[in-house]
Every structure is written in structure tokens, then in C-alpha cells.
Design a protein around this motif. Structure first.
Motif, PDB file in Angstrom:
ATOM      1  N   PRO A  70      -2.436  -4.298   6.816  1.00 24.49           N
ATOM      2  CA  PRO A  70      -3.879  -4.529   6.661  1.00 24.49           C
ATOM      3  C   PRO A  70      -4.192  -5.969   6.250  1.00 24.49           C
ATOM      4  CG  PRO A  70      -3.017  -3.395   4.749  1.00 24.49           C
ATOM      5  CD  PRO A  70      -1.864  -3.551   5.695  1.00 24.49           C
ATOM      6  N   VAL A  80       0.713  -1.056   0.632  1.00 26.28           N
ATOM      7  CA  VAL A  80      -0.048   0.102   1.080  1.00 26.28           C
ATOM      8  C   VAL A  80       0.631   1.312   0.458  1.00 26.28           C
ATOM      9  CG1 VAL A  80      -0.847   1.488   3.027  1.00 26.28           C
ATOM     10  CG2 VAL A  80      -0.627  -1.008   3.286  1.00 26.28           C
ATOM     11  N   LYS A 133      -4.793   0.348  -0.861  1.00 26.41           N
ATOM     12  CA  LYS A 133      -4.238  -0.963  -0.495  1.00 26.41           C
ATOM     13  C   LYS A 133      -4.445  -1.942  -1.633  1.00 26.41           C
ATOM     14  CE  LYS A 133      -5.444  -0.197   4.353  1.00 26.41           C
ATOM     15  NZ  LYS A 133      -6.170   1.078   4.123  1.00 26.41           N
TER      16      LYS A 133
END
Ligand SMILES: [Zn+2]
Length: 181
Positions: free
Chosen positions: A39, A65, A71
Motif C-alpha cells: 500500500p 500490513v 496499515k
């Protein structure tokens, strides 16, 4: 003479195109998988260790994560490692077993990489300075790690599991090499 030369160039050109296509295909697949699984921080994601905004440091940022989907984004490898060694402080109740993925940014390509990738190396004690000062620098590949160690007077090339709280504490206290040549 002219024709054969043209023919040679045409063939060379074709061969080149084939090679490029093959190489492009080979690289494209894993990169797209990687990009999908790592991400990117938003403008609101602060580093839990130092409070800085992770997105401002695209060449240094890192993250976790968790298996529950949470996150966490860090400004630098140093904060990433410091949190990893002190999870009860920053994510109370969670342990490393709760992590789905941990990632760092490869110094030379500025691309996010799985921190547990067997090719990843971490150069400690170099003269490189990240957002938080001295750091342990993630580099993909042994050759790249050797280059970085040589060019920035690194002291050690480490695998992920060889990075200790002591390496991070030294970096946090400004304990990288102080002599620049
Ligand atoms: Zn930080």
C-alpha cells in the motif's frame, strides 16, 4: 553491399525488439503483483514513531500490513525497525505474528520491496542520511549492497534478521560513521 548492410540492420533490429519484449514481460509480471500488494501512504498517515508524514519521504518510507488489514507507515527504515523491536509500545496487544507484510523502499530504485525478500540487504553504519538522520539502508541485491557500502563507507551488510536493536539504537543516537572523506 548496401543491401546486405540494410539486411543486417533489419535483423539486428528485430532481434533487439524480441529481446526487449521478453525482458519487459519478465519484469512486468512480478512488479505489478508487488505494486498491488504494497500500500501507499495517504497524506494523513503519520509515522507512529516520530510523527512525521510518511508520504513526504518516498525514497525512505516503509510500512506494515497486519493480518487484520491495519496499515502502518513509517518515514524511514530506522523508525520501521524501531517499531518492529518495540511493538508492544506502538501497537499494544499485537506481535510480529500478526503481521501479514512488512515492506521497505529499495535505496537505488526507490521502489517498495517486501522487507523479507531474500535478496534484500540492509547497510548499517554508512554516511547516508535519511529523514531521521543516520539510518540502516535497505538495498535490493548483494551487488547493490556492496556498491552502497563502498560508496557511502558502510560498516556492515546485513540480512533482515541480522539487524538488531543495537544497530537501530546506534543510528537513532547518531552513531553512523561521522567521518566523511
Ligand atoms: Zn519516523
Amino acid at each position: 553491399m548496401n543491401i546486405s548492410r540494410r539486411e543486417f540492420i533489419r535483423q539486428a533490429g528485430t532481434g533487439c525488439a524480441v529481446v526487449l519484449l521478453a525482458t519487459g514481460g519478465g519484469i512486468a509480471a512480478p512488479v505489478s503483483v508487488l505494486a498491488g500488494s504494497i500500500p501507499r501512504p495517504t497524506k494523513d498517515d503519520r509515522c507512529p514513531v516520530c510523527g512525521m508524514f510518511a508520504y513526504k519521504y518516498p525514497h525512505w518510507m516503509a510500512g506494515y500490513v497486519f493480518k487484520d488489514g491495519t496499515k502502518v507507515f513509517f518515514c524511514s527504515p530506522k523508525c520501521f525497525f524501531h517499531n518492529l523491536f518495540n511493538m508492544d509500545k506502538y501497537q499494544p496487544g499485537k506481535t510480529r505474528d500478526d503481521l501479514e507484510l512488512i515492506w521497505v523502499t529499495d535505496y537505488y530504485t526507490a521502489k517498495p520491496v517486501n522487507a523479507e525478500d531474500p535478496d534484500m540487504r540492509y547497510v548499517a553504519g554508512s554516511t547516508l542520511v535519511g529523514p531521521m538522520g543516520w539510518d540502516v539502508v535497505p538495498v535490493k541485491g548483494v551487488d547493490a549492497a556492496e556498491t552502497l557500502k563502498r560508496d557511502y563507507f558502510g560498516e556492515e551488510i546485513l540480512r533482515l534478521d541480522d539487524v538488531t536493536p543495537d544497530h537501530i539504537e546506534r543510528a537513532r543516537k547518531g552513531g553512523g560513521r561521522k567521518t566523511k572523506y
